[in-house]
Structures are given as C-alpha cells and as structure tokens.
Design an enzyme around this catalytic site. Structure first.
Site, PDB file in Angstrom:
ATOM      1  N   LYS A 126       0.865  -1.186   0.000  1.00 45.44           N
ATOM      2  CA  LYS A 126       0.000   0.000   0.000  1.00 45.44           C
ATOM      3  C   LYS A 126       0.894   1.226   0.000  1.00 45.44           C
ATOM      4  O   LYS A 126       2.042   1.154   0.408  1.00 45.44           O
ATOM      5  CB  LYS A 126      -0.878   0.003   1.257  1.00 45.44           C
ATOM      6  CG  LYS A 126      -2.076   0.908   1.179  1.00 45.44           C
ATOM      7  CD  LYS A 126      -3.251   0.271   0.472  1.00 45.44           C
ATOM      8  CE  LYS A 126      -4.383   1.269   0.284  1.00 45.44           C
ATOM      9  NZ  LYS A 126      -5.600   0.627  -0.214  1.00 45.44           N
ATOM     10  N   ASP A 166      -7.180   4.575  -4.256  1.00 44.78           N
ATOM     11  CA  ASP A 166      -7.786   4.464  -2.923  1.00 44.78           C
ATOM     12  C   ASP A 166      -8.368   5.859  -2.658  1.00 44.78           C
ATOM     13  O   ASP A 166      -8.633   6.596  -3.621  1.00 44.78           O
ATOM     14  CB  ASP A 166      -6.723   4.068  -1.871  1.00 44.78           C
ATOM     15  CG  ASP A 166      -7.336   3.685  -0.521  1.00 44.78           C
ATOM     16  OD1 ASP A 166      -7.832   2.558  -0.390  1.00 44.78           O
ATOM     17  OD2 ASP A 166      -7.361   4.523   0.397  1.00 44.78           O
TER      18      ASP A 166
HETATM   19  P1  NDP Z   1     -13.021   8.126  -2.245  1.00 45.78           P
HETATM   20  O1  NDP Z   1     -11.936   9.130  -2.084  1.00 45.78           O
HETATM   21  O2  NDP Z   1     -13.616   7.896  -3.585  1.00 45.78           O
HETATM   22  O3  NDP Z   1     -14.229   8.435  -1.252  1.00 45.78           O
HETATM   23  C1  NDP Z   1     -14.045   8.515   0.119  1.00 45.78           C
HETATM   24  C2  NDP Z   1     -15.348   8.974   0.750  1.00 45.78           C
HETATM   25  O4  NDP Z   1     -15.226   8.862   2.153  1.00 45.78           O
HETATM   26  C3  NDP Z   1     -15.679  10.417   0.447  1.00 45.78           C
HETATM   27  O5  NDP Z   1     -17.061  10.580   0.397  1.00 45.78           O
HETATM   28  C4  NDP Z   1     -15.091  11.154   1.636  1.00 45.78           C
HETATM   29  O6  NDP Z   1     -15.702  12.388   1.912  1.00 45.78           O
HETATM   30  C5  NDP Z   1     -15.363  10.153   2.743  1.00 45.78           C
HETATM   31  N1  NDP Z   1     -14.366  10.342   3.813  1.00 45.78           N
HETATM   32  C6  NDP Z   1     -13.020  10.230   3.714  1.00 45.78           C
HETATM   33  N2  NDP Z   1     -12.417  10.489   4.884  1.00 45.78           N
HETATM   34  C7  NDP Z   1     -13.417  10.756   5.731  1.00 45.78           C
HETATM   35  C8  NDP Z   1     -13.459  11.096   7.095  1.00 45.78           C
HETATM   36  N3  NDP Z   1     -12.330  11.213   7.823  1.00 45.78           N
HETATM   37  N4  NDP Z   1     -14.679  11.286   7.654  1.00 45.78           N
HETATM   38  C9  NDP Z   1     -15.810  11.151   6.915  1.00 45.78           C
HETATM   39  N5  NDP Z   1     -15.837  10.842   5.622  1.00 45.78           N
HETATM   40  C10 NDP Z   1     -14.665  10.649   5.040  1.00 45.78           C
HETATM   41  O7  NDP Z   1     -12.399   6.760  -1.655  1.00 45.78           O
HETATM   42  P2  NDP Z   1     -12.865   5.256  -1.915  1.00 45.78           P
HETATM   43  O8  NDP Z   1     -14.340   5.209  -2.051  1.00 45.78           O
HETATM   44  O9  NDP Z   1     -12.016   4.708  -2.982  1.00 45.78           O
HETATM   45  O10 NDP Z   1     -12.414   4.551  -0.555  1.00 45.78           O
HETATM   46  C11 NDP Z   1     -13.264   4.478   0.597  1.00 45.78           C
HETATM   47  C12 NDP Z   1     -12.794   3.374   1.522  1.00 45.78           C
HETATM   48  O11 NDP Z   1     -12.811   2.121   0.812  1.00 45.78           O
HETATM   49  C13 NDP Z   1     -11.361   3.509   2.051  1.00 45.78           C
HETATM   50  O12 NDP Z   1     -11.299   2.947   3.350  1.00 45.78           O
HETATM   51  C14 NDP Z   1     -10.560   2.638   1.097  1.00 45.78           C
HETATM   52  O13 NDP Z   1      -9.351   2.194   1.687  1.00 45.78           O
HETATM   53  C15 NDP Z   1     -11.538   1.486   0.903  1.00 45.78           C
HETATM   54  N6  NDP Z   1     -11.331   0.679  -0.291  1.00 45.78           N
HETATM   55  C16 NDP Z   1     -11.320   1.240  -1.528  1.00 45.78           C
HETATM   56  C17 NDP Z   1     -11.149   0.457  -2.648  1.00 45.78           C
HETATM   57  C18 NDP Z   1     -11.267   1.013  -4.012  1.00 45.78           C
HETATM   58  O14 NDP Z   1     -11.280   0.210  -4.969  1.00 45.78           O
HETATM   59  N7  NDP Z   1     -11.381   2.313  -4.205  1.00 45.78           N
HETATM   60  C19 NDP Z   1     -10.854  -0.990  -2.532  1.00 45.78           C
HETATM   61  C20 NDP Z   1     -10.984  -1.508  -1.185  1.00 45.78           C
HETATM   62  C21 NDP Z   1     -11.173  -0.682  -0.116  1.00 45.78           C
HETATM   63  P3  NDP Z   1     -14.987  13.762   1.453  1.00 45.78           P
HETATM   64  O15 NDP Z   1     -15.145  13.785  -0.036  1.00 45.78           O
HETATM   65  O16 NDP Z   1     -15.723  14.825   2.171  1.00 45.78           O
HETATM   66  O17 NDP Z   1     -13.553  13.639   1.881  1.00 45.78           O
END
Ligand code: NDP
Length: 445
Positions: A126, A166
């Site tokens: 990662k 991510d």
């Molecule tokens: P994105 O950046 O596309 O979206 C993240 C979302 O989570 C946004 O809506 C963001 O809001 C919100 N968010 C982030 N940090 C916080 C916080 N501290 N408090 C509240 N809301 C928060 O990321 P992903 O959807 O790709 O990833 C989301 C999760 O899924 C992570 O844990 C990632 O590790 C996991 N994951 C992702 C994969 C992938 O294929 N993308 C694969 C497997 C796991 P805002 O826009 O306001 O920051």
C-alpha cells in the site's frame, strides 16, 4: 490473545511506536489465530508470524511540486511493500492529509490477507501521500502525480509492485501516474498500475467492483441465513467510489438505499438515493453533499453528524477507518440492523465490531467484504498481460464468482476452527494459512 502470540504483539508495539492503526490491524488478526497456533505450532516456531508483521520493504520519500501560484510545495509519500509470498505487491495509493506511515502499514497489512482471500496471485502492499487533492486544480494534481512517480517508478513493475487507487486517487490520478511512468521508462507496461481508464487498458467494472463486491458479499451472508437484501432499508457512509457503487448494486438487488455521507455530514433521502444526481455532484463536479439536498426536495442534509445515527437494516460503512464506534454500533443494533459489511478498510472500531458479533448481527470484515476491488484489479492485470479486453458482463460474472469464493473460504475456515458464522475469524484464518504456507515453502527470506 493466545499466549504464544502475545510476545510477538508486544514486539510489534515496541518496533512500530505510535502507529495506532497498524497496531489495531495486527491485533485483530493475531486475536483470530489462537486455534491455528494450537494446531500448527510450526508457524510460531519458524517465525512466520514475526516475519508477516515486518514489511519486506518500506519507502518514504519527498515529493516537491509547484502550485498554480508558482510556490514550491513539499509532501511526503510512502510505499510499503509488505509481503510478496503470493505474487507482486498489490494495493492502492491514498492521497489524504491524514496519511502517515501507520495508516499505510495498516492498509498494507490488511491487503496481504485480503489479496489471499481472492484466490488470485497477488501479494500485499500500500502507499500514499499526505497530499490533499481537495481544492487543487487538475494541473496541480498532475504536477504532484508526476513528481511522485519520478521517484516511485524505480520500485514498480508488473512483476514487482502494482499500485492502484484508494481515497483521493481515482482514474484521473492513475492516468497522470501512468503517463509519467511510461515517459520515464519508455515502456508501455499496462500492467504496472490498475484502475486505468478504459481507453488505455483499464478493466470494465473496476470502478464498480469494490462497492458491487461488498453488496454481493452481504447478499451471500444474508442468503446463508435464509434472508436477502431485497426490500431492506440500507445506509451507506461516504459518497466516493466505493459508496456510490455499493448503493448502486444494493438498489439493483431491490434494496431501499436512503442515506450516504461525506466528511461534512450526511443526507437522508426517504424517496431513495438518486444515484445519477449523486454521481453528477461527486464524480463530475467533485462537489459536496449539501448540493444534493439543495437539488432534491425529498432529501435533508445533516451537517457535521454521522450517518450512523440513522436507522437501517443493512449498514455499509464505505468511507474511512474507525468511522463507526461502539455507541453508534449499539444504536444501530437497537434500531434493528441485521447485517454490516465493511466496504471501507477497518471502518468499525474493534469495540463496534465486537458489539455486532455479540448481538448476532452478520458482520463482514473489510478484508473479505471489499476484496472485489483488488480482485478486479488482478483481472485488469490478466487482461493487460494477454492484450485482451473483456466485456462488462463477463467481468461482473468473474467478480461475482470471486466474491462467492471469498465468502465460502471465510465460512469454511470459521466452521473448521470452531467459530461458525464468525467472518472475522474465518477471513483471518483462511488467508493466514495460505500466506503462511507459501512463506514456509520459500524458506527463511
Ligand atoms: P473516495 O476518495 O472515492 O471516497 C471517500 C469517501 O469517504 C468520500 O465521500 C469522503 O468524503 C469520505 N471520507 C473520507 N475520509 C473521511 C473522514 N475522515 N470522515 C468522513 N468521511 C470521510 O475513496 P474510496 O471510495 O475509494 O475509498 C473508501 C474506503 O474504501 C477507504 O477505506 C478505502 O481504503 C476502501 N477501499 C477502496 C477500494 C477502491 O477500490 N477504491 C478498494 C478496497 C477498499 P470527502 O469527499 O468529504 O472527503
């Protein structure tokens, strides 16, 4: 924790001081391994567990870049190449101001086991940076990505280390990173990054895969107890890549998805989330959820609060680590939640996860429930290696089969080690056994 593992855990704490999230991820795995150590003491005797907790390689480097005002900015970037027993290091890059070594190590450690659960030949790694893409222009994001890749490229390769996206890293960032890798190396090595655009080697369904996979896993858990997600009230946290496509698959399966969130608060839409509107705001405009409530009469926005104060039967935390705590878990249980599946990595605190399990709520841990993303990345690597491009329908069929396989592996291991229905134990045990056996075969390295 088993007494033979306690001293190893103490060593992890001492060697990785201050890395709270990494400690949490290691503890969760070690707490599951007691029955394995009783049956197979050789894993402890041959220091497999100690080796697993120590990354094979950790890179930390400076990323200087120039902003639109001509000022030089400096960020810090990381790549933790954790374990290559099953294949090249594989795992995403995260761009978020909270990123530090402890977050990258927790994610890399989880990734080892998640990747093993997919049954595909990928190791765990990662990376990321404390760069905050919010409010930055495309040109600034491009210059940052180019500078990051100017250092990172020498550590990558389709047989070495293959990053993906991510939080904060989507198709735009992967495009800039790939362009710079290609320019520096003078090689069109498609399989060096995944999550690419469809025009240049990306896989159909990669964008959808994590969210879709999370819901397929949820449906498998429900089916194992004679139930289904159809007709159920569902809440999702986050409104990014994972959240949007988890909501989409849940809706396809007949669920009523009423809430999602971002770091500013959440929206509830009793008419059911309008995904076209959500995508337009979040994916196209990179806007805020307040805009959703402004555009839709049936929705209300709650600023500064957690979506987990809303009631639902199925909860899909898809935002970030430790976003759902014990108090919120107890509230969800009180309101009738029957299944929780972690679309994000470690979104439930250990206390919250324990409450769900103690109260008989089906609980799918992230390393199993969100494995569809990395699995489809591995399918992207397969397509790149064979110079092929699969249809969406075929890719989704493969994804579905893989997620059913992940569920099956967790369920079988949980049964075999005396904890039926415990997906946390099942996921940790099944994946550990596979990685540990490969490590033993490779000798002391
Ligand atoms: P994105 O950046 O596309 O979206 C993240 C979302 O989570 C946004 O809506 C963001 O809001 C919100 N968010 C982030 N940090 C916080 C916080 N501290 N408090 C509240 N809301 C928060 O990321 P992903 O959807 O790709 O990833 C989301 C999760 O899924 C992570 O844990 C990632 O590790 C996991 N994951 C992702 C994969 C992938 O294929 N993308 C694969 C497997 C796991 P805002 O826009 O306001 O920051």
């Amino acid at each position: 924790m088993h007494e033979r593992l306690e001293s190893h855990f103490e060593t992890v704490l001492a060697r990785n001081a201050g890395e709270r999230e990494f400690h949490q991820a290691v503890r969760e795995v070690l707490e599951s391994l007691g029955p394995v150590v009783d049956k197979h003491p050789e894993y402890v005797d041959q220091a497999v567990i100690e080796r697993l907790c120590e990354p094979e390689r950790q890179l930390i480097f400076r990323v200087p870049w120039t902003d639109d005002q001509g000022r030089v900015q400096v960020n810090r970037a990381f790549r933790v190449e954790f374990n290559s027993a099953l294949g090249p290091y594989k795992g995403g890059l995260r761009f978020h101001p909270s990123v530090y070594l402890g977050i990258v190590k927790f994610l890399g450690f989880e990734q080892i086991f998640k990747n093993a659960l997919t049954g595909l030949p990928i190791g765990g790694g990662k990376g990321g940076s404390d760069f905050d893409p919010k409010g930055r222009s495309d040109a600034e994001v491009m210059r940052f990505c180019q500078s990051l890749m100017t250092e990172l490229y020498r550590h990558l390769g389709e047989y070495t280390d293959v990053p993906a996206g991510d939080i904060g890293v989507g198709e735009r960032e992967i495009g800039y990173l790939f362009g710079q890798y290609k320019r520096i190396t003078n090689r069109y090595e498609s399989g060096v990054l995944t999550g690419k655009g469809l025009a240049y080697g990306g896989s159909r369904m990669r964008k959808e895969a994590t969210g879709y996979g999370t819901v397929i896993f949820t449906e498998e858990m429900l089916a194992a107890t004679g139930r289904s997600i159809s007709g159920r009230r569902v809440a999702v946290s986050g409104s990014g890549n994972v959240a949007i496509y988890a909501a989409e698959k849940a809706i396809q399966l007949g669920a009523h998805v009423v809430a999602c969130s971002d770091s500013g608060g959440y929206v509830v839409d009793e008419a059911g989330l309008d995904l076209d509107l959500l995508r337009e705001i979040k994916e196209v405009r990179r806007g805020r959820l307040t805009e959703y409530a402004e555009a839709r009469g049936s929705a209300r926005h709650v600023a500064g609060a957690s979506v987990w104060s809303e009631s639902c039967e199925v909860a899909l935390p898809c935002a970030t680590q430790n976003e759902l705590d014990a108090e919120q878990a107890a509230g969800l249980v009180g309101n009738g939640v029957i299944a929780v599946a972690e679309g994000a990595n470690m979104p439930c605190t250990p206390e919250a996860a324990r409450i769900f399990q103690d109260k008989g709520v089906l609980f799918g841990p992230g390393k199993a429930a969100n494995a569809g993303g990395v699995a489809t990345s591995a399918l992207e690597m397969q397509q790149n290696a064979s110079r092929d491009s699969w249809s969406a329908a075929y890719t989704e069929e493969r994804l579905t089969r893989i997620m059913k396989g992940v569920h099956e592996r967790c369920a079988v291991a949980a049964d075999e080690y005396g904890q039926p229905g415990n997906y946390v134990a099942g996921a940790n045990i099944s994946s550990f056994l596979q990685v540990a056996d490969a490590m033993l075969s490779h000798g002391v390295i």
